[in-house]
Design an enzyme around this catalytic site. Structure first.
Site, PDB file in Angstrom:
ATOM      1  N   ARG B 106      76.343 115.361  51.910  1.00  0.00           N
ATOM      2  CA  ARG B 106      77.007 116.510  51.299  1.00  0.00           C
ATOM      3  C   ARG B 106      78.003 117.122  52.266  1.00  0.00           C
ATOM      4  O   ARG B 106      79.158 117.351  51.924  1.00  0.00           O
ATOM      5  CB  ARG B 106      75.959 117.557  50.868  1.00  0.00           C
ATOM      6  CG  ARG B 106      76.581 118.764  50.188  1.00  0.00           C
ATOM      7  CD  ARG B 106      75.529 119.784  49.743  1.00  0.00           C
ATOM      8  NE  ARG B 106      74.785 120.326  50.880  1.00  0.00           N
ATOM      9  CZ  ARG B 106      73.960 121.362  50.823  1.00  0.00           C
ATOM     10  NH1 ARG B 106      73.748 121.971  49.658  1.00  0.00           N
ATOM     11  NH2 ARG B 106      73.315 121.796  51.886  1.00  0.00           N
ATOM     12  N   GLU B 148      78.544 123.921  48.296  1.00  0.00           N
ATOM     13  CA  GLU B 148      77.407 124.752  47.871  1.00  0.00           C
ATOM     14  C   GLU B 148      77.078 125.783  48.937  1.00  0.00           C
ATOM     15  O   GLU B 148      77.001 125.457  50.121  1.00  0.00           O
ATOM     16  CB  GLU B 148      76.173 123.864  47.619  1.00  0.00           C
ATOM     17  CG  GLU B 148      76.340 122.952  46.417  1.00  0.00           C
ATOM     18  CD  GLU B 148      75.114 122.085  46.136  1.00  0.00           C
ATOM     19  OE1 GLU B 148      74.799 121.903  44.955  1.00  0.00           O
ATOM     20  OE2 GLU B 148      74.493 121.609  47.102  1.00  0.00           O
ATOM     21  N   GLU B 336      68.365 123.611  58.032  1.00  0.00           N
ATOM     22  CA  GLU B 336      69.773 123.969  58.181  1.00  0.00           C
ATOM     23  C   GLU B 336      70.607 123.160  57.209  1.00  0.00           C
ATOM     24  O   GLU B 336      70.198 122.115  56.737  1.00  0.00           O
ATOM     25  CB  GLU B 336      70.237 123.702  59.619  1.00  0.00           C
ATOM     26  CG  GLU B 336      69.685 124.734  60.580  1.00  0.00           C
ATOM     27  CD  GLU B 336      69.826 124.311  62.026  1.00  0.00           C
ATOM     28  OE1 GLU B 336      70.729 123.507  62.311  1.00  0.00           O
ATOM     29  OE2 GLU B 336      69.025 124.784  62.850  1.00  0.00           O
ATOM     30  N   LYS B 337      71.786 123.678  56.951  1.00  0.00           N
ATOM     31  CA  LYS B 337      72.638 123.046  55.940  1.00  0.00           C
ATOM     32  C   LYS B 337      73.117 121.676  56.386  1.00  0.00           C
ATOM     33  O   LYS B 337      73.217 120.756  55.589  1.00  0.00           O
ATOM     34  CB  LYS B 337      73.856 123.959  55.717  1.00  0.00           C
ATOM     35  CG  LYS B 337      74.177 124.180  54.260  1.00  0.00           C
ATOM     36  CD  LYS B 337      75.194 125.290  54.086  1.00  0.00           C
ATOM     37  CE  LYS B 337      75.984 125.061  52.818  1.00  0.00           C
ATOM     38  NZ  LYS B 337      76.922 126.153  52.558  1.00  0.00           N
ATOM     39  N   VAL B 338      73.417 121.548  57.660  1.00  0.00           N
ATOM     40  CA  VAL B 338      73.879 120.271  58.196  1.00  0.00           C
ATOM     41  C   VAL B 338      72.867 119.814  59.235  1.00  0.00           C
ATOM     42  O   VAL B 338      72.518 120.584  60.128  1.00  0.00           O
ATOM     43  CB  VAL B 338      75.267 120.420  58.872  1.00  0.00           C
ATOM     44  CG1 VAL B 338      75.781 119.057  59.314  1.00  0.00           C
ATOM     45  CG2 VAL B 338      76.251 121.101  57.925  1.00  0.00           C
TER      46      VAL B 338
END
Lengths: 341, 341
Positions: B106, B148, B336-338
């Protein structure tokens, strides 16, 4: 010497008469290897495995089929595995391109596995512990005489794996392993029983994650299933480094992480630090502890043999956790020895 | 009309300002399909997919890679998937025979996914939501503009899937789907929000099993992961009929079983009876309830489109369970997002 140590344990820990059948079966790992070698020798002149093989089974036998597919690939073949129900009902979503279907069922009577034979579009080979519908209906059969009193599959898992691994090596032009070495190393693996028992007392974990990569990933899956079956317990499995992608949200101070290490990678130490930093305790099964709270040294061996030495440890872990939770592993809730529809 | 209903819900249920970003992202499913169609159209004249493709990603993107492999096989190609860390560290245990590697992230910045590009032995295609390291370093890229705010992946999952599915169909000589139908059916799927919310209130389950077969198995896996990420919750997934092989020992009166049904089979009704007989409550997502306690009707569509309509339901289920447990799904513990190393 190792054997004496194990025999000693058996007497000290449970007494002969009261011992659970499940524990007794787990401890038969070395005998299983001998039975496996016999099974291999009885078919080696008659069966030569082709390169392209699809493996299938249900539950533990599904995880075993993943193990066999991986071993096939590692030895230069083309192995693929899928659960028998998926073979029956959802085949078009998988790319199957086999010369042989290998179907696995301890009892040889599992409905889905038998049905695979009915729809097979190639020769079939059945792996089972008994002369059974599977051994009779398949074109070839590998019967490993490791009947188990336990409802859950224990030492027959490794026995099936070893018998077939020998057959693979023999078929693909590699020397079979010296099985007596494998018997000895299985005893070494079982010699960790005291440590496992102590660990279960030392840390009253509420959930457990099994992490393995490559050939140890199906072992992680089998550990996960054993823990559910015996200890009715929250257990997870994923490919080692996948755990950082979402899964780790549920890893905290109540979590035991069983990290099975086959190859060296700088990320292992970082991973242990990260998960223990979240409060978890890590049991590392491998060459060195890398800072893990618990550590079991794995016998040095070819990678393809490692599942054989790790499995007794995860079986013992599930067994002792079940006992600690006051459960009877011989009589797991809702489960039966043979699964039929 | 459907759209109005959803908009109405949004206002009634949470109020505009306080709404979690995660819920807002889940509700963007229909917009995601529009973005997906735009992404497909922007590359369709430039990218023609080959037959033999290996898919890879981490976490949700690993499950998405399984979905893409299945769609590839169903359309006549040869698709295979594995987690990026396995591609990097344990490749010899998998049979890889691709003309193209499709890598999914993503953020486009996931370490393992980027490393796959470094060792790739074929052309690569990156699927991502952003102009990123992945889109820049891959030979081809499919950028689906569905950024997102939520840490966990929600509507971009289906959007990536749909964009790529269109590309697959186009490459393999099938007509692409009319995306406006898919947008409408996505709205229908989201219209189950009230029902899901009610169900979470009605049954305070302590664990959840997601069961799916074929193209719905990766959806079950994604449901399992969403539930862990958002609700820090005991969640499981397996291929539908595998559940009877060991897993069901932990299915009892505290268990919700989410059964996703794509094809008719007499075993479904038996399975529901068996699991509800153990005390569980079953939510069936499919054509008819078959005796399940809860039921959500799935829009009629091609099987390959079904994941798109089931995913919003399982995302909503995880979201509302998290809220009921007093958690903030926008800020999942330890995540975490990444994900980088």
């Amino acid at each position: 010497m190792r054997l004496r140590r194990i025999t000693g344990l058996r007497v000290i820990s449970m007494g002969g008469a009261e011992m659970h059948a499940t524990l007794s079966e787990i401890r038969k790992a070395p005998e299983g290897i001998i039975k496996a070698q016999e099974a291999f020798e009885s078919v080696k002149d008659e069966i030569s495995l082709p390169r392209r093989i699809t493996y299938t089974g249900c539950g533990s036998s599904n995880f075993l089929s993943q193990l066999l597919a991986m071993a096939t690939n590692a030895l230069g073949g083309e192995g693929f595995s899928l659960p028998s129900s998926e073979f029956l009902n959802a085949r078009n979503y998988y790319f199957l391109n086999h010369e042989l279907i290998v179907a696995i069922s301890r009892s040889g009577e599992t409905t889905e596995v038998l049905k695979v034979l009915d729809v097979a579009n190639s020769k079939t080979l059945g792996i089972t512990a008994y002369e059974s519908s599977l051994s009779r209906n398949a074109d070839y059969s590998l019967v490993v005489h490791t009947p188990e009193e336990s409802v859950v599959m224990t030492h027959s898992f490794q026995a099936f794996y070893f018998a077939y691994l020998q057959l693979l090596r023999n078929s693909y032009g590699f020397d079979p392993y010296d099985h007596s070495d494998v018997v000895e190393l299985s005893k070494e693996a079982l010699a960790n029983e005291d440590y496992v028992k102590w660990m279960v007392e030392d840390f009253d974990f509420k959930r457990v994650f099994f992490l393995g990569s490559g050939i140890l990933y199906p072992v992680a899956l089998e550990g996960m299933l054993k823990m559910k079956e015996m200890a009715l317990f929250w257990s997870e499995a994923c490919q080692t480094f996948e755990v950082r992608h979402g899964f780790k949200s549920v890893i905290d101070s109540e979590t035991l992480v069983v990290l099975m290490v086959d190859y060296e990678h700088e990320w292992h130490e970082k991973l242990i630090k990260e998960l223990q930093g979240q409060g978890a305790k890590v049991l590392l099964i491998g060459k060195e502890s890398l800072g893990a709270k618990y550590f079991i040294e794995m016998p040095r061996s070819d990678s393809l043999l490692k599942p054989i030495f790790v499995l007794p440890v995860v079986q013992l872990l599930s067994y002792y956790k079940a006992v600690k939770r006051g459960l009877n592993p011989d009589n797991p809730r809702f489960l039966e020895k043979v699964v039929r529809w």
